[in-house]
Scaffold this motif. Sequence first.
Motif, PDB file in Angstrom:
ATOM      1  N   PRO A   1       0.830  -1.206   0.000  1.00 47.53           N
ATOM      2  CA  PRO A   1       0.000   0.000   0.000  1.00 47.53           C
ATOM      3  C   PRO A   1       0.862   1.252   0.000  1.00 47.53           C
ATOM      4  CG  PRO A   1      -0.025  -1.052   2.152  1.00 47.53           C
ATOM      5  CD  PRO A   1       0.667  -2.001   1.225  1.00 47.53           C
ATOM      6  N   GLY A   2       0.340   2.311  -0.624  1.00 51.96           N
ATOM      7  CA  GLY A   2       1.118   3.544  -0.706  1.00 51.96           C
ATOM      8  C   GLY A   2       0.260   4.715  -1.119  1.00 51.96           C
ATOM      9  N   ASN A   3       0.581   5.305  -2.270  1.00 53.11           N
ATOM     10  CA  ASN A   3      -0.014   6.577  -2.671  1.00 53.11           C
ATOM     11  C   ASN A   3      -1.525   6.528  -2.819  1.00 53.11           C
ATOM     12  OD1 ASN A   3       2.341   8.654  -3.653  1.00 53.11           O
ATOM     13  ND2 ASN A   3       2.985   6.530  -3.788  1.00 53.11           N
ATOM     14  N   GLU A   4      -2.077   5.386  -3.196  1.00 54.91           N
ATOM     15  CA  GLU A   4      -3.530   5.294  -3.359  1.00 54.91           C
ATOM     16  C   GLU A   4      -4.274   5.504  -2.045  1.00 54.91           C
ATOM     17  OE1 GLU A   4      -2.251   1.565  -1.746  1.00 54.91           O
ATOM     18  OE2 GLU A   4      -1.487   2.744  -3.437  1.00 54.91           O
ATOM     19  N   GLN A   5      -3.580   5.316  -0.909  1.00 56.38           N
ATOM     20  CA  GLN A   5      -4.237   5.498   0.381  1.00 56.38           C
ATOM     21  C   GLN A   5      -4.695   6.944   0.587  1.00 56.38           C
ATOM     22  OE1 GLN A   5      -4.673   2.592   2.262  1.00 56.38           O
ATOM     23  NE2 GLN A   5      -3.745   1.688   0.427  1.00 56.38           N
ATOM     24  N   ARG A   6      -4.044   7.882  -0.060  1.00 54.16           N
ATOM     25  CA  ARG A   6      -4.493   9.280   0.034  1.00 54.16           C
ATOM     26  C   ARG A   6      -5.911   9.427  -0.508  1.00 54.16           C
ATOM     27  NH1 ARG A   6       1.118  11.578  -2.393  1.00 54.16           N
ATOM     28  NH2 ARG A   6       2.217  12.032  -0.434  1.00 54.16           N
ATOM     29  N   ASP A   7      -6.190   8.772  -1.613  1.00 51.47           N
ATOM     30  CA  ASP A   7      -7.512   8.890  -2.220  1.00 51.47           C
ATOM     31  C   ASP A   7      -8.568   8.148  -1.411  1.00 51.47           C
ATOM     32  OD1 ASP A   7      -8.887  10.122  -4.349  1.00 51.47           O
ATOM     33  OD2 ASP A   7      -9.105   8.215  -5.375  1.00 51.47           O
ATOM     34  N   TYR A   8      -8.161   7.114  -0.692  1.00 50.49           N
ATOM     35  CA  TYR A   8      -9.103   6.314   0.083  1.00 50.49           C
ATOM     36  C   TYR A   8      -9.562   6.992   1.367  1.00 50.49           C
ATOM     37  CZ  TYR A   8      -7.702   2.152  -2.669  1.00 50.49           C
ATOM     38  OH  TYR A   8      -7.456   1.245  -3.667  1.00 50.49           O
ATOM     39  N   TRP A   9      -8.624   7.683   2.079  1.00 54.69           N
ATOM     40  CA  TRP A   9      -8.913   8.007   3.481  1.00 54.69           C
ATOM     41  C   TRP A   9      -8.723   9.463   3.882  1.00 54.69           C
ATOM     42  CZ3 TRP A   9     -10.797   3.465   3.876  1.00 54.69           C
ATOM     43  CH2 TRP A   9     -10.089   2.316   3.489  1.00 54.69           C
ATOM     44  N   THR A  10      -8.075  10.304   3.093  1.00 51.17           N
ATOM     45  CA  THR A  10      -7.601  11.571   3.636  1.00 51.17           C
ATOM     46  C   THR A  10      -8.655  12.681   3.600  1.00 51.17           C
ATOM     47  OG1 THR A  10      -6.656  12.253   1.500  1.00 51.17           O
ATOM     48  CG2 THR A  10      -5.226  11.042   3.026  1.00 51.17           C
ATOM     49  N   SER A  11      -8.431  13.681   4.450  1.00 47.57           N
ATOM     50  CA  SER A  11      -9.384  14.779   4.607  1.00 47.57           C
ATOM     51  C   SER A  11      -9.595  15.545   3.305  1.00 47.57           C
ATOM     52  CB  SER A  11      -8.888  15.739   5.695  1.00 47.57           C
ATOM     53  OG  SER A  11      -8.734  15.080   6.931  1.00 47.57           O
ATOM     54  N   ALA A  12      -8.515  15.789   2.572  1.00 49.78           N
ATOM     55  CA  ALA A  12      -8.646  16.545   1.322  1.00 49.78           C
ATOM     56  C   ALA A  12      -9.553  15.820   0.344  1.00 49.78           C
ATOM     57  CB  ALA A  12      -7.269  16.775   0.710  1.00 49.78           C
ATOM     58  N   LYS A  13      -9.432  14.499   0.300  1.00 47.04           N
ATOM     59  CA  LYS A  13     -10.233  13.735  -0.649  1.00 47.04           C
ATOM     60  C   LYS A  13     -11.682  13.555  -0.189  1.00 47.04           C
ATOM     61  CE  LYS A  13      -7.101  13.353  -3.666  1.00 47.04           C
ATOM     62  NZ  LYS A  13      -7.262  13.954  -5.013  1.00 47.04           N
ATOM     63  N   ALA A  14     -11.937  13.747   1.092  1.00 47.93           N
ATOM     64  CA  ALA A  14     -13.320  13.687   1.571  1.00 47.93           C
ATOM     65  C   ALA A  14     -14.159  14.790   0.952  1.00 47.93           C
ATOM     66  CB  ALA A  14     -13.348  13.803   3.095  1.00 47.93           C
ATOM     67  N   ARG A  15     -13.509  15.860   0.527  1.00 48.08           N
ATOM     68  CA  ARG A  15     -14.222  17.012  -0.037  1.00 48.08           C
ATOM     69  C   ARG A  15     -14.194  17.039  -1.564  1.00 48.08           C
ATOM     70  NH1 ARG A  15     -11.059  19.036   4.222  1.00 48.08           N
ATOM     71  NH2 ARG A  15      -9.450  19.720   2.751  1.00 48.08           N
ATOM     72  N   GLU A  16     -13.447  16.134  -2.182  1.00 39.65           N
ATOM     73  CA  GLU A  16     -13.271  16.178  -3.634  1.00 39.65           C
ATOM     74  C   GLU A  16     -14.157  15.148  -4.311  1.00 39.65           C
ATOM     75  OE1 GLU A  16      -9.670  16.209  -6.948  1.00 39.65           O
ATOM     76  OE2 GLU A  16      -9.234  15.868  -4.835  1.00 39.65           O
TER      77      GLU A  16
END
Length: 622
Positions: free
Chosen positions: A509-524
């Motif tokens: 696991p790595g960079n894709e985890q940003r899209d799965y869980w992060t605050s910035a992506k919750a709004r996108e």
Amino acid sequence: MRRRHLLASGLALASGPFMPRAWAQAPPPNLADGNPPPRLTHALSLLGEPALPADFAHWPWVNPDAPKGGQMALTAIGSFDSFNGYILRGTPAVGLTMLYDTLTLPSSEEASTEYGHLAKLIEVPRDGRGVAYALREEARWHDGKPVTAEDVVWTFNTLRQHGRPFYRAYWADVAEVVAEGPRRVVYRFSTNENRELSQILGQMPVLPRHWWEGRDFAQPGLEVPLGSGPYRIESFEPGRSVTYRRVADYWGRNLPTRKGTNNVDVTRYEYFRDTTVALEAFKAGQIDLRTENVAKDWATAYDFPAVRRGLVKREEIPHELPTGMQGFAMNLRRPLFQDKRVREALGLMFDFEWMNANLFYGSYTRTTSYFSNSELAAKGLPSEGELMVLSAFRGKLPEALFTTEFRVPMSDGSNNNRENARKALGLLREAGWEVKERRLVNGQGQPFSFEILLNGPTFERIALPYIQALQRLGIEARVRTIDPAQYQVRMDDFDYDMTTVVIGESLSPGNEQRDYWTSAKAREKGSLNYMGIADPVVDALVELVIAAPDRQALIDRTRALDRVLLWGHYIIPHWHSRTFRVAWWDKFGRPEHNPRYGLAIDSWWVDKGRERALPADRGAAQ
């Protein structure tokens, strides 16, 4: 790393240096001045040395002499209105990945290992702040024009600017990409801590810049696109079928990464309304092969004459893939689900044991981790390595996370579940809900009511028993089933209360985890943060996973992330299977063994003798 079949730490030098002729005439420029010379390799691995040498002839699991020819008819569900699968708008056709080549291709026999495909050679600087790819001179688009470094640069910039939000998260640490000559592309990174970035950039499909000039990439459409891959689109009926034909003079057909694969001349996808109709089409002989994901159908629906006569084969093929997480996801953008006690209570009412015995014929294993079926899954109490990670966030996490093993709720399988119901009701009362006149209401008298959004009838048989269990607490839940195209639009807009999601994971696991869980992506909109998780602790753990310096650190950090996600009660975990269930009309040959990390249907071929032995009217064989 994101799994491909729709994929970290450490880059391994796979072989001694060897250079394309142009590079041999003048040393390749160092990507970071003052550092030791870069490493040159034919493959990248995140888990050690690649197993195959630079001169390997073909993948170990394929038959390199497999005959070419014949047809394979497969199923798709729903509809399509676009041949652009890289943007938010439109519903793309199935199979589009067969049109395009990538810089590297994965080995399905090795975890997290990629071998050069479009790229003949890969150059990794010693400081880890970039990667360069040397393209093969023979690489060609289907119109005969060469695949160039400019195509790679244009694709990267276009996908990051106009593509789905995933790409911006996945490649966030790329500072720039430049073409240094017609066949040399160089990526420079903003950090040297993102150790999988060199590898995941090789997974990018390369698109033809010259074909897209004058066309709007951000718009869906059914103009047949130009590709460079092993297949091209031959014909289609909008929303009903799409046919791909093998490119006979495909430039890469004899490369070791393609030899023995893509053996079928024609691959056709037929679209059906739902899986029930698709199964009937298979039984009637209109479809050649299908993978079955409904346990009840696998247990009961394949007892028909063609199976008994041996005309249809079926097999459970084991795999070693991490199974990720499937479950009912709660949308935290809805106020109803923002209290963790409410989410935990809803999880208590899901009776997997009863469902497995009565609906699934005992064929599934309960999922207890976001990284299930892998060494990355959190188990028991936190290890010493995990505690080193988690201790920095003590006070921001529930104390029970440090002292108590997380357990997914279990029942006795009686469909009564009284003990769990008592616990759930207690949690709901703590959160301000109470039962009045057999309805669960809050302090303002508003009922606890929500909708479970589904994209087909298959999961209705799962959702309805769950709804009945919730009714015992006075909760008003209902199911809404819509077609896949509408469903995708609503998912992209986060327009749902609860829905079924599948979050795939890999062994790295790595960079894709940003899209799965992060605050910035919750709004996108269009991101894969389906639950709307916006937790600074989760954000920090994701960055630690991406920056893991070695394998053990990756394991510890991923387990820590897993543990925090589990204690957040964002998803009601479902189940997983460790086999592929495959049924096919007996017209195919296949390699002697299947690789560990994939189904590898592209290595099958049409056996003309077997095909002739099938009745002309397969439907009559029922």
